[in-house]
Design a protein around this motif. Structure first.
Motif, PDB file in Angstrom:
ATOM      1  N   ASN A   9       7.209 -14.667   2.369  1.00 14.88           N
ATOM      2  CA  ASN A   9       6.364 -15.391   3.312  1.00 14.88           C
ATOM      3  C   ASN A   9       6.208 -16.842   2.914  1.00 14.88           C
ATOM      4  O   ASN A   9       6.020 -17.710   3.754  1.00 14.88           O
ATOM      5  CB  ASN A   9       5.007 -14.718   3.405  1.00 14.88           C
ATOM      6  CG  ASN A   9       5.155 -13.257   3.764  1.00 14.88           C
ATOM      7  OD1 ASN A   9       5.442 -12.942   4.905  1.00 14.88           O
ATOM      8  ND2 ASN A   9       5.006 -12.370   2.800  1.00 14.88           N
ATOM      9  N   VAL A  65      11.444 -11.695   5.676  1.00 16.37           N
ATOM     10  CA  VAL A  65      10.302 -11.290   6.498  1.00 16.37           C
ATOM     11  C   VAL A  65       9.936 -12.376   7.520  1.00 16.37           C
ATOM     12  O   VAL A  65       8.936 -12.281   8.200  1.00 16.37           O
ATOM     13  CB  VAL A  65       9.071 -10.933   5.633  1.00 16.37           C
ATOM     14  CG1 VAL A  65       9.356  -9.703   4.782  1.00 16.37           C
ATOM     15  CG2 VAL A  65       8.615 -12.091   4.762  1.00 16.37           C
ATOM     16  N   TYR A 101       6.770   5.074   9.516  1.00 18.96           N
ATOM     17  CA  TYR A 101       6.628   4.293  10.747  1.00 18.96           C
ATOM     18  C   TYR A 101       7.441   4.957  11.880  1.00 18.96           C
ATOM     19  O   TYR A 101       8.619   5.268  11.691  1.00 18.96           O
ATOM     20  CB  TYR A 101       7.157   2.866  10.563  1.00 18.96           C
ATOM     21  CG  TYR A 101       6.163   1.843  10.051  1.00 18.96           C
ATOM     22  CD1 TYR A 101       5.188   2.168   9.102  1.00 18.96           C
ATOM     23  CD2 TYR A 101       6.206   0.517  10.507  1.00 18.96           C
ATOM     24  CE1 TYR A 101       4.302   1.211   8.630  1.00 18.96           C
ATOM     25  CE2 TYR A 101       5.317  -0.446  10.036  1.00 18.96           C
ATOM     26  CZ  TYR A 101       4.373  -0.096   9.101  1.00 18.96           C
ATOM     27  OH  TYR A 101       3.498  -1.039   8.632  1.00 18.96           O
ATOM     28  N   THR A 106       9.530  -2.322  12.689  1.00 22.71           N
ATOM     29  CA  THR A 106       8.316  -3.152  12.634  1.00 22.71           C
ATOM     30  C   THR A 106       7.773  -3.260  11.212  1.00 22.71           C
ATOM     31  O   THR A 106       6.854  -4.029  10.964  1.00 22.71           O
ATOM     32  CB  THR A 106       7.219  -2.583  13.563  1.00 22.71           C
ATOM     33  OG1 THR A 106       6.967  -1.236  13.180  1.00 22.71           O
ATOM     34  CG2 THR A 106       7.646  -2.636  15.025  1.00 22.71           C
ATOM     35  N   MET A 107       8.336  -2.480  10.292  1.00 22.70           N
ATOM     36  CA  MET A 107       7.907  -2.619   8.896  1.00 22.70           C
ATOM     37  C   MET A 107       8.700  -3.733   8.211  1.00 22.70           C
ATOM     38  O   MET A 107       9.920  -3.803   8.347  1.00 22.70           O
ATOM     39  CB  MET A 107       8.131  -1.308   8.124  1.00 22.70           C
ATOM     40  CG  MET A 107       7.856  -1.463   6.631  1.00 22.70           C
ATOM     41  SD  MET A 107       8.406  -0.072   5.669  1.00 22.70           S
ATOM     42  CE  MET A 107       7.066   1.052   5.976  1.00 22.70           C
ATOM     43  N   GLY A 108       8.012  -4.601   7.480  1.00 24.45           N
ATOM     44  CA  GLY A 108       8.689  -5.669   6.747  1.00 24.45           C
ATOM     45  C   GLY A 108       9.742  -5.088   5.812  1.00 24.45           C
ATOM     46  O   GLY A 108       9.487  -4.115   5.100  1.00 24.45           O
ATOM     47  N   ASP A 110      10.895  -6.203   3.142  1.00 22.27           N
ATOM     48  CA  ASP A 110      10.536  -6.320   1.718  1.00 22.27           C
ATOM     49  C   ASP A 110       9.856  -5.044   1.232  1.00 22.27           C
ATOM     50  O   ASP A 110      10.131  -4.546   0.143  1.00 22.27           O
ATOM     51  CB  ASP A 110       9.675  -7.561   1.437  1.00 22.27           C
ATOM     52  CG  ASP A 110       8.437  -7.675   2.319  1.00 22.27           C
ATOM     53  OD1 ASP A 110       8.308  -6.931   3.323  1.00 22.27           O
ATOM     54  OD2 ASP A 110       7.571  -8.526   2.010  1.00 22.27           O
ATOM     55  N   ARG A 111       8.994  -4.478   2.058  1.00 20.52           N
ATOM     56  CA  ARG A 111       8.297  -3.246   1.691  1.00 20.52           C
ATOM     57  C   ARG A 111       9.291  -2.098   1.557  1.00 20.52           C
ATOM     58  O   ARG A 111       9.245  -1.312   0.616  1.00 20.52           O
ATOM     59  CB  ARG A 111       7.248  -2.891   2.749  1.00 20.52           C
ATOM     60  CG  ARG A 111       6.119  -3.880   2.834  1.00 20.52           C
ATOM     61  CD  ARG A 111       5.222  -3.589   4.035  1.00 20.52           C
ATOM     62  NE  ARG A 111       4.598  -2.268   3.961  1.00 20.52           N
ATOM     63  CZ  ARG A 111       3.975  -1.681   4.980  1.00 20.52           C
ATOM     64  NH1 ARG A 111       3.901  -2.294   6.158  1.00 20.52           N
ATOM     65  NH2 ARG A 111       3.424  -0.499   4.833  1.00 20.52           N
ATOM     66  N   THR A 136       0.654  -5.879  -0.359  1.00 23.89           N
ATOM     67  CA  THR A 136       0.936  -4.614   0.324  1.00 23.89           C
ATOM     68  C   THR A 136       0.935  -3.488  -0.697  1.00 23.89           C
ATOM     69  O   THR A 136       1.314  -3.684  -1.856  1.00 23.89           O
ATOM     70  CB  THR A 136       2.302  -4.637   1.045  1.00 23.89           C
ATOM     71  OG1 THR A 136       3.327  -4.932   0.098  1.00 23.89           O
ATOM     72  CG2 THR A 136       2.332  -5.671   2.147  1.00 23.89           C
ATOM     73  N   ILE A 151      -1.756  -3.413   4.307  1.00 23.77           N
ATOM     74  CA  ILE A 151      -1.404  -4.837   4.263  1.00 23.77           C
ATOM     75  C   ILE A 151      -2.711  -5.611   4.228  1.00 23.77           C
ATOM     76  O   ILE A 151      -3.519  -5.481   5.161  1.00 23.77           O
ATOM     77  CB  ILE A 151      -0.618  -5.271   5.522  1.00 23.77           C
ATOM     78  CG1 ILE A 151       0.646  -4.418   5.716  1.00 23.77           C
ATOM     79  CG2 ILE A 151      -0.255  -6.763   5.444  1.00 23.77           C
ATOM     80  CD1 ILE A 151       1.367  -4.669   7.050  1.00 23.77           C
TER      81      ILE A 151
HETATM   82  C1  PAU Z   1       3.360  -7.493   5.236  1.00 26.57           C
HETATM   83  C2  PAU Z   1       4.381  -8.557   4.859  1.00 26.57           C
HETATM   84  C3  PAU Z   1       3.910  -9.905   5.359  1.00 26.57           C
HETATM   85  C4  PAU Z   1       4.469  -8.579   3.328  1.00 26.57           C
HETATM   86  O1  PAU Z   1       5.404  -9.527   2.901  1.00 26.57           O
HETATM   87  C5  PAU Z   1       5.786  -8.222   5.441  1.00 26.57           C
HETATM   88  O2  PAU Z   1       6.208  -6.995   4.965  1.00 26.57           O
HETATM   89  C6  PAU Z   1       5.764  -8.204   6.958  1.00 26.57           C
HETATM   90  O3  PAU Z   1       5.846  -9.210   7.586  1.00 26.57           O
HETATM   91  N1  PAU Z   1       5.646  -6.970   7.536  1.00 26.57           N
HETATM   92  C7  PAU Z   1       5.616  -6.736   8.961  1.00 26.57           C
HETATM   93  C8  PAU Z   1       4.514  -5.798   9.325  1.00 26.57           C
HETATM   94  C9  PAU Z   1       4.595  -4.434   8.665  1.00 26.57           C
HETATM   95  O4  PAU Z   1       5.178  -4.267   7.588  1.00 26.57           O
HETATM   96  O5  PAU Z   1       4.033  -3.472   9.250  1.00 26.57           O
END
Ligand code: PAU
Ligand code: ATP
Ligand code: K
Length: 264
Positions: A9, A65, A101, A106-108, A110-111, A136, A151
């Motif tokens: 980010n 992201v 999910y 819709t999940m980042g 990185d996660r 997170t 988050i």
């Molecule tokens: C939550 C962050 C900002 C952490 O970097 C990223 O994973 C992101 O933009 N996620 C999108 C929303 C989500 O993970 O549900």
């Protein structure tokens, strides 16, 4: 050689992986918040590779992201590298790891990549805590099912929300101390409160994770060390292994890249 980019980010971090899949972080950290220029970014990375005599990558893997930044990077990559681009995507599952999910996209990513690495493709139960711009927490049960996550704003963002909406509250310049005792001046009240809150949240999730049979926690991100240290010191849950790995996203990215290669 593969070049790996973690576009977070706030910052872009880089690593390379060699033929034996060993990861080596590169000493480039590019802030893309104020006036991001993709060309300068590639140029920086190229120079870093040259200075360290690392050669040129055949594949560039990107975890991003921020879609606008990805776009800019993809558009200009070919001017600086002849490499093939791999943009990692969040998946519904990978091996045993199953995303909770309904709309995985819709999940980042990185996660997802951090979970992929921490659980080794769902082989091992784990909780992942990424302490960056956002914080997170994700939980994966044994068997690989993602139980879900949280988050919240990262430490700096929590602080700036508080400071920008008050007149007499201040906190000094750096987040050095990680005390969780009651403060007796404004700065201590703010900083100790910030840490007490984050640490209470993490310890609560450690307790929950243990109740789900998860005994490994992985911390990653710029503020990982500041949070892991006091939690280790307090040692409330000795059954939980507390690990720190700043390369978690790169490890997941490498896995995602290898999976993609297999399809060709
Ligand atoms: C939550 C962050 C900002 C952490 O970097 C990223 O994973 C992101 O933009 N996620 C999108 C929303 C989500 O993970 O549900
Ligand atoms: N170049 C740097 N090297 C190491 N730590 C840094 C650097 N720049 C910032 N930090 C620290 O990392 C903390 C977390 O910030 P940052 O958001 O940059 O980490 P991150 O998890 O890598 O970010 P992102 O959410 O962008 O992936 C910052 O508050 C800062 O203290
Ligand atoms: K991050």
């Amino acid at each position: 050689m593969n070049l790996l980019l973690d576009v977070g980010n706030s910052r872009i971090k880089c690593a390379i992986s060699n033929e034996s899949d060993n990861l080596v972080p590169l000493n480039v950290s590019i802030n893309h918040r104020d006036g991001f220029n993709a060309e300068n970014c590639w140029l920086n990375i190229r120079q870093c590779l040259e200075v360290n005599q690392l050669g040129l990558p055949s594949i560039i893997g990107i975890s991003c992201v921020r879609p606008s930044v990805t776009e800019a990077l993809v558009d200009s990559a070919k001017c600086y590298f002849e490499a093939e681009l791999h943009i990692a995507k969040t998946q519904k599952y990978h091996k045993q790891l199953i995303n909770s999910y309904a709309v995985p996209d819709t999940m980042g990513v990185d996660r997802w990549l951090a979970m992929l690495a921490a659980t080794r493709g769902g082989e091992q139960a784990a909780m992942v805590i990424d302490c960056g711009t956002a914080m997170t927490i994700d939980l994966v049960a044994s068997g690989g099912q993602h139980l879900g996550g949280y988050i919240v704003a990262g430490l700096e963002n929590q602080l700036s929300a508080l400071l920008s909406n008050t007149e007499r509250v201040f906190a000094g310049d750096n987040l050095t101390d990680t005390l969780v005792t009651p403060g007796q001046n404004t700065q201590a009240c703010v900083l100790n409160g910030l840490y007490a809150q984050a640490i209470a949240f993490i310890e609560q999730q450690i307790q929950f994770a243990l109740s789900q049979g998860i005994t490994e926690t992985w911390f990653t991100g710029g503020n990982a060390q500041k949070l892991i240290q006091p939690i280790k010191m307090r040692s409330l849950y000795p059954e939980m292994a507390l690990n720190h790995n700043d390369l978690l996203i790169f490890e997941g990215l490498l896995t995602s890249l290898q999976e993609d290669r297999k399809k060709i």
